[in-house]
Design an enzyme around this catalytic site. Structure first.
Site, PDB file in Angstrom:
ATOM      1  N   SER A 183       0.823  -1.169   0.019  1.00 24.11           N
ATOM      2  CA  SER A 183       0.203  -0.216   0.153  1.00 24.11           C
ATOM      3  C   SER A 183       1.027   0.833  -0.256  1.00 24.11           C
ATOM      4  O   SER A 183       1.827   1.769   0.321  1.00 24.11           O
ATOM      5  CB  SER A 183      -1.171   0.013   1.011  1.00 24.11           C
ATOM      6  OG  SER A 183      -1.626   1.425   1.716  1.00 24.11           O
ATOM      7  N   TYR A 196      -2.929  -1.519  10.511  1.00 23.39           N
ATOM      8  CA  TYR A 196      -2.597  -1.705   8.710  1.00 23.39           C
ATOM      9  C   TYR A 196      -1.028  -1.031   7.672  1.00 23.39           C
ATOM     10  O   TYR A 196      -0.567  -1.857   7.285  1.00 23.39           O
ATOM     11  CB  TYR A 196      -3.760  -0.692   7.921  1.00 23.39           C
ATOM     12  CG  TYR A 196      -3.781  -1.262   6.715  1.00 23.39           C
ATOM     13  CD1 TYR A 196      -4.430  -2.551   5.930  1.00 23.39           C
ATOM     14  CD2 TYR A 196      -3.579   0.320   6.140  1.00 23.39           C
ATOM     15  CE1 TYR A 196      -4.201  -2.012   4.923  1.00 23.39           C
ATOM     16  CE2 TYR A 196      -3.652  -0.198   4.597  1.00 23.39           C
ATOM     17  CZ  TYR A 196      -4.409  -1.239   4.224  1.00 23.39           C
ATOM     18  OH  TYR A 196      -4.576  -0.887   2.579  1.00 23.39           O
TER      19      TYR A 196
END
Length: 292
Positions: A183, A196
């Site tokens: 990400s 995350y």
């Protein structure tokens, strides 16, 4: 010892109750993501067999259907969204290919073993593994992240990748490809997604290290680091409502990306077009400049 501390002694953490709508149903969204492939296929995965995790919706669905258009047979793994998964399988079959369901929590190594066994039983081979499944839980303060949530996020986002690669490894031969989903938060950070973003850093390190481990056997390992992409993850609880309203507006392009704008990056890394690439990361992120 309080309950949250005791959870770290468990080998497997069940779904948390903090965001009960996660991972979310694409069928329930009013503004549906764009996932259908945008260009004709050219046989770049003809005769190949692929596994795509998180393949029921979003980036996973777009990737699975694009792979099918390019000639691959595709198994999709998903947690519990049967309605979304059925749409993906139907789309794979409309592309003239074959699809396979696998429902279960990939944070459990036995579920990963069963997935790979099902694929080998059906098609006798495995050429491409796309580790895309993930979850996120927004928290404003680091003190709000429970031990249970922390372990659960790592279990889903990175432990599952280890488990799947371990299960798949005996069946991967020269020419096979593994593509992991990291990400943009790994590169630029995210103050509201601490656990995350930490898992995404782990995924990038895992990608580079696994590449070093497997390249001698002709198996390439790369990753894709999407920016803000319009999928069920954020509007179904993965981001606060005020952020969802303006999701993606902070990118240089001023909008979120669509799943079918990310899937071609996975295809490129999965096929022979990228035959001289391993240990690398592609960045479909709306123009955000990152290092690495």
């Amino acid at each position: 010892m309080n309950d949250s501390t005791e959870t770290v002694d468990k080998a497997f953490i069940e779904e948390t109750n903090e965001e009960p709508k996660l991972p979310g149903h694409e069928t329930a969204m009013d503004d549906k993501p764009e996932w259908e492939p945008r260009y004709p296929g050219s046989g770049r995965l003809k005769g190949k067999v692929a596994i795509v995790t998180g393949g029921d919706s979003g980036i996973g669905r777009a990737t699975a259907v694009l792979f099918a258009r390019e000639g691959a047979k595709v198994a999709i793994a998903y947690l519990e969204e049967d309605d979304d998964a059925r749409i993906t399988i139907d789309a794979i079959e409309r592309e003239g290919s074959e699809g396979l369901f696998h429902r279960g929590d990939l944070g459990d190594p036995e579920v990963c073993k069963a997935l790979v066994a099902k694929v080998i039983d059906k098609w006798g081979r495995l050429d491409v593994l796309v580790n895309n499944a993930g979850e996120q839980h927004p928290d404003k303060e680091v003190t709000e992240i429970t031990a249970e949530q922390l372990q659960r996020t790592f279990q889903t986002n990175i432990f599952s990748m280890f488990y799947l690669v371990q299960a798949a490894r005996p069946h991967l031969t020269k020419g096979a490809a593994i593509v992991n989903c990291t990400s943009v938060t790994m590169y630029k950070g995210s103050g509201g997604l601490l656990d995350y973003s930490a898992t995404k850093g782990a995924i990038t390190a895992f990608t580079r290290s696994l590449s070093e481990n497997l390249i001698k056997d002709g198996i390439r390992v790369n990753a894709v680091a999407p920016g803000p992409i319009w999928t069920p993850l954020n509007p179904c609880g993965g981001a606060p409502p005020e952020k969802v309203e303006h999701f993606g507006e902070g990118t240089p392009m001023g909008r979120p990306g669509q799943p079918n704008e990310v899937a071609p990056a996975f295809l490129f890394l999965a096929c022979e077009d990228s035959s001289y690439m391993s240990g690398q990361v592609l960045h479909p992120n709306g123009g955000i400049v990152v290092n690495g």
